[in-house]
Design a protein around this motif. Structure first.
Motif, mmCIF file in Angstrom:
data_model
loop_
_atom_site.group_PDB
_atom_site.id
_atom_site.type_symbol
_atom_site.label_atom_id
_atom_site.label_comp_id
_atom_site.label_asym_id
_atom_site.label_seq_id
_atom_site.Cartn_x
_atom_site.Cartn_y
_atom_site.Cartn_z
ATOM 1 N N GLY A 100 0.797 -1.217 0.000
ATOM 2 C CA GLY A 100 0.000 0.000 0.000
ATOM 3 C C GLY A 100 0.827 1.263 0.000
ATOM 4 N N LEU A 101 2.111 1.171 -0.329
ATOM 5 C CA LEU A 101 3.002 2.327 -0.317
ATOM 6 C C LEU A 101 3.168 2.876 -1.723
ATOM 7 C CD1 LEU A 101 5.784 0.972 2.071
ATOM 8 C CD2 LEU A 101 4.026 2.650 2.622
ATOM 9 N N GLY A 102 3.013 4.159 -1.835
ATOM 10 C CA GLY A 102 3.233 4.836 -3.107
ATOM 11 C C GLY A 102 4.416 5.783 -2.995
ATOM 12 N N GLU A 103 5.249 5.845 -4.063
ATOM 13 C CA GLU A 103 6.421 6.719 -4.044
ATOM 14 C C GLU A 103 6.082 8.078 -4.640
ATOM 15 O OE1 GLU A 103 10.296 4.206 -4.773
ATOM 16 O OE2 GLU A 103 8.715 3.465 -6.097
ATOM 17 N N TRP A 104 6.811 9.110 -4.183
ATOM 18 C CA TRP A 104 6.595 10.453 -4.709
ATOM 19 C C TRP A 104 7.902 11.243 -4.637
ATOM 20 C CZ3 TRP A 104 7.647 14.355 -1.254
ATOM 21 C CH2 TRP A 104 7.687 13.995 0.087
ATOM 22 N N ARG A 105 7.985 12.276 -5.480
ATOM 23 C CA ARG A 105 9.135 13.179 -5.483
ATOM 24 C C ARG A 105 8.621 14.596 -5.735
ATOM 25 N NH1 ARG A 105 14.682 13.637 -6.604
ATOM 26 N NH2 ARG A 105 14.936 11.366 -6.625
ATOM 27 N N TRP A 106 9.138 15.518 -4.926
ATOM 28 C CA TRP A 106 8.748 16.925 -5.075
ATOM 29 C C TRP A 106 9.994 17.738 -5.438
ATOM 30 C CZ3 TRP A 106 7.214 20.559 -0.473
ATOM 31 C CH2 TRP A 106 6.816 21.805 -0.976
ATOM 32 N N ASP A 107 9.999 18.323 -6.638
ATOM 33 C CA ASP A 107 11.110 19.162 -7.103
ATOM 34 C C ASP A 107 10.771 20.614 -6.822
ATOM 35 O OD1 ASP A 107 12.620 17.008 -8.141
ATOM 36 O OD2 ASP A 107 11.314 16.947 -9.906
ATOM 37 N N LEU A 108 11.627 21.252 -5.994
ATOM 38 C CA LEU A 108 11.355 22.638 -5.636
ATOM 39 C C LEU A 108 11.479 23.571 -6.841
ATOM 40 C CD1 LEU A 108 13.116 22.998 -2.171
ATOM 41 C CD2 LEU A 108 10.714 22.613 -2.661
ATOM 42 N N GLY A 109 12.399 23.259 -7.759
ATOM 43 C CA GLY A 109 12.608 24.141 -8.907
ATOM 44 C C GLY A 109 11.368 24.287 -9.756
ATOM 45 N N SER A 110 10.778 23.173 -10.126
ATOM 46 C CA SER A 110 9.594 23.210 -10.989
ATOM 47 C C SER A 110 8.299 23.314 -10.198
ATOM 48 C CB SER A 110 9.556 21.957 -11.866
ATOM 49 O OG SER A 110 9.373 20.795 -11.064
ATOM 50 N N GLY A 111 8.359 22.969 -8.902
ATOM 51 C CA GLY A 111 7.149 22.968 -8.088
ATOM 52 C C GLY A 111 6.245 21.785 -8.366
ATOM 53 N N ARG A 112 6.731 20.832 -9.168
ATOM 54 C CA ARG A 112 5.923 19.662 -9.529
ATOM 55 C C ARG A 112 6.159 18.507 -8.563
ATOM 56 N NH1 ARG A 112 1.714 20.071 -13.182
ATOM 57 N NH2 ARG A 112 2.139 21.893 -14.484
ATOM 58 N N ILE A 113 5.115 17.746 -8.342
ATOM 59 C CA ILE A 113 5.184 16.560 -7.492
ATOM 60 C C ILE A 113 4.964 15.342 -8.378
ATOM 61 C CG2 ILE A 113 4.206 15.343 -5.517
ATOM 62 C CD1 ILE A 113 3.234 18.057 -4.482
ATOM 63 N N GLY A 114 5.975 14.483 -8.472
ATOM 64 C CA GLY A 114 5.851 13.257 -9.245
ATOM 65 C C GLY A 114 5.256 12.140 -8.403
ATOM 66 N N LEU A 115 4.285 11.430 -8.965
ATOM 67 C CA LEU A 115 3.587 10.373 -8.244
ATOM 68 C C LEU A 115 3.751 9.041 -8.962
ATOM 69 C CD1 LEU A 115 0.176 12.171 -7.541
ATOM 70 C CD2 LEU A 115 2.143 12.030 -6.017
ATOM 71 N N SER A 116 4.027 7.987 -8.182
ATOM 72 C CA SER A 116 3.970 6.644 -8.744
ATOM 73 C C SER A 116 2.521 6.260 -8.977
ATOM 74 C CB SER A 116 4.635 5.641 -7.791
ATOM 75 O OG SER A 116 3.848 5.486 -6.621
ATOM 76 N N ARG A 117 2.331 5.116 -9.612
ATOM 77 C CA ARG A 117 0.956 4.700 -9.885
ATOM 78 C C ARG A 117 0.162 4.522 -8.594
ATOM 79 N NH1 ARG A 117 3.906 1.717 -13.585
ATOM 80 N NH2 ARG A 117 3.944 -0.100 -12.207
ATOM 81 N N ARG A 118 0.794 3.907 -7.562
ATOM 82 C CA ARG A 118 0.083 3.686 -6.309
ATOM 83 C C ARG A 118 -0.173 5.000 -5.586
ATOM 84 N NH1 ARG A 118 -3.909 1.764 -3.634
ATOM 85 N NH2 ARG A 118 -3.508 1.505 -1.398
ATOM 86 N N ALA A 119 0.827 5.900 -5.562
ATOM 87 C CA ALA A 119 0.627 7.197 -4.915
ATOM 88 C C ALA A 119 -0.485 7.976 -5.604
ATOM 89 C CB ALA A 119 1.926 7.989 -4.925
ATOM 90 N N ALA A 120 -0.525 7.925 -6.942
ATOM 91 C CA ALA A 120 -1.566 8.623 -7.683
ATOM 92 C C ALA A 120 -2.942 8.037 -7.378
ATOM 93 C CB ALA A 120 -1.279 8.531 -9.179
#
Length: 575
Positions: A124-144
């Motif tokens: 039940g764990l989803g991965e994510w990454r938040w880039d301060l430069g672009s302000g975008r948050i990347g989501l894995s399929r489970r996180a999404a």
């Protein structure tokens, strides 16, 4: 490890195809390189990087079989090799023509595989990454899937902030700022409205700040999990625990856990300390101290037997005993509990239970038993008195009318005495009240008081119930005789009643004197009626009184000395 070209002299047996200018590239390569034998089973030559990686001298690697170095395959593209010192090493191996390339693998990469991602998803764990430069948050399929947004870089911080309430958004920002300032990982639980359907969910987040080589914060990475069900179950459990604590507090129950192996206890609420009269700073009690220092010696065997029986038969422990509080007072407690096991057929590890101070309840039960027994005794005596009144009145009455008049008067007197006792919770009757009630109808003034024909003088005396009834009956007989034949039968007679309490006995000795004057001349009775028998026999027998009567011509008198019994406070329902 990079080894300079000048570190080693070129070997003469190196094949022509790798001699200058290729020799320098071979020697300076940042990865381990080896030239294999034509059959690919052994090493003909190795560069310094490979020798250092495997802990060999370059000359020692020449002729070494690959089978000697390989221990097996770790995962896709990764093999396990053994160094000369026996240590195992994860390496990535590639073969191109007759050249073997060997590169050490980072420990994280060695355990990373597509199956790991599947395991994260299964957990039940989803991965994510938040880039301060672009302000975008990347989501894995489970996180999404958890957040209700498409996977990839579809989410921005303003989007995410809009999923929180204002208060929750401020709390999340505080956690992130603190984590960024300290450069440490962070964990938090937050409630948000899921994208798409707006359903309220609770998300558990773990994150780690990411920094550039120069230390600049570039973003944060982590995993998240939908913990709504767990949080709701936890909140429900906390709610049940809170309700249980409220219920036990209202019921004056103490809650405890006894840990058997350590012989230590945990007291879950303040009531436990109140029951045992201990300060929280003193700590709790284990079984040994409870049994041999706190519990009454006479109750120890029964309590030990109850504990053994509950353990052996796996049943609820129910036991009572007397304990000595911290202030030295003895109290009676009821204790109930159940032994908890880690697994079936294993020895219990702890006892969970409750304790109630039942001292007052036990005392009330004992007092109620005494009251019921006393009530039976008094009802029996009252019926016997009524029976005696009926028989004696019938024997001395000259007609039905005379019988009725005498009988009703005596029953009313008995009833009045009982009423006085009932008003005092069946404990005492005031001597002055008994006298005034009997004498007022014969010597009352306009206001219902006593005029000059009656004198009452003496201290307040509360007659215990066991002597109040016979003395009340005696007062009735004295008043009736005075009204019929003595001082109250004319308009000039006088009755003087005086009393005092003299030392002696448990509560002193009542000295009572009744004197009549101004009435018709008195003569001793020719026969003994009920009143005479009551004055002589009942007072002597039930009250243990010394009674002296005098039928002097100028007026009848009676003197009585009766010991006052001690009151039984256990029979007082208000005590």
């Amino acid at each position: 490890m990079r080894v300079g070209a000048g570190a080693h002299e070129p070997r003469q047996d190196v094949p022509q195809e790798v001699r200058d200018p290729h020799r320098a590239a071979f020697e300076d390569a940042p990865v381990g390189l080896a030239i294999l034998t034509p059959d690919g089973a052994a090493i003909r030559d190795a560069n310094a990087c490979l020798a250092d990686l495997l802990g060999y001298a370059r000359e020692a690697l020449a002729g070494t079989s690959l089978a000697t170095l390989r221990e097996g395959a770790a995962s896709e593209g990764i093999e396990i090799w053994r160094r000369r010192d026996g240590a195992l090493l994860d390496v990535r191996v590639r073969v191109n023509g007759g050249v073997l390339a060997v590169e050490a693998v980072d420990a994280d990469e060695a355990v990373r595989a597509e199956q790991n991602r599947d395991a994260l998803t299964a957990a039940g764990l989803g991965e994510w990454r938040w880039d301060l430069g672009s302000g975008r948050i990347g989501l894995s399929r489970r996180a999404a899937q958890i957040l209700g947004h498409p996977p990839g870089r579809s989410l921005t911080w303003p989007d995410l902030r809009g999923m929180f309430s204002e208060g929750e958004a401020r709390r999340v920002r505080r956690v992130l700022r603190r984590a960024f300032a300290r450069g440490r990982h962070y964990t938090l639980e937050c409630r948000l409205a899921r994208g798409g359907d707006g359903r309220s969910i609770v998300v558990g987040v773990r994150g780690e700040p990411v920094r550039a080589p120069d230390g600049t914060l570039t973003g944060t990475v982590g995993v998240l999990q939908d913990v709504t069900t767990r949080v709701e179950a936890r909140d429900a459990l906390l709610g049940r625990e809170q309700r249980l604590r409220v219920a036990t507090t209202l019921a004056d129950l103490g809650i405890f856990e006894w840990h058997m192996l350590e012989d230590s206890a945990t007291w879950e609420n303040e009531r436990m300390f109140e029951i045992f009269g201990r300060d929280p700073a003193e700590g709790t009690l284990g079984k040994t101290e409870f049994l041999y220092e706190i519990l009454h010696p006479d109750d120890r065997a029964e309590v030990r037997a109850a504990i053994s029986r509950a353990l052996k038969e796996d049943e609820i422990l129910r036991v009572s005993g007397r304990i000595r509080r911290g202030d030295g007072a003895w109290r009676t407690i009821d204790m109930a509990g159940r032994f908890e096991r880690d697994a079936p057929n294993r020895l219990p590890r702890r006892l969970i239970g409750v304790v109630a101070d039942v001292t007052d309840r036990r005392y009330a039960e004992e007092r109620r038993t005494l009251l019921i027994r006393e009530l039976h005794h008094r009802v029996k005596n009252t019926l016997a008195t009524v029976q005696a009144i009926v028989g004696s009145t019938a024997r001395t009455a000259s007609s039905i009318e005379a019988f009725y008049e005498a009988f009703v008067g005596r029953i009313k007197s008995l009833a009045h005495t009982h009423s006085v006792l009932t008003e005092a919770t069946w404990q005492t009757a005031d001597l002055r009240a008994l006298l005034a009630n009997e004498l007022r109808p014969y010597a009352g003034d306009a206001q219902g008081g006593l005029d000059g024909r009656v004198s009452l003088e003496g201290p307040t005396v509360a007659l215990p119930s066991e002597i109040a009834v016979p003395i009340g009956m005696a007062i009735h007989e004295l008043t009736t005789n005075a009204a019929k034949y003595g001082a109250l039968s004319n308009r000039t007679g006088h009755v003087d009643a005086r009393w005092s309490v003299e030392p002696g006995g448990p509560q002193g000795v009542l000295h009572f004197a009744w004197r009549e004057s101004g009435g018709p001349p008195v003569a001793p009775p020719r026969r003994q009626g009920f009143g005479s028998r009551l004055l002589q026999r009942v007072l002597s027998t039930q009250v243990e009184a010394e009674v002296v009567t005098d039928y002097a011509k100028e007026g009848f008198s009676l003197t009585m000395r009766a010991p006052l019994p001690a009151r039984d406070e256990s029979l007082n329902p208000l005590a």
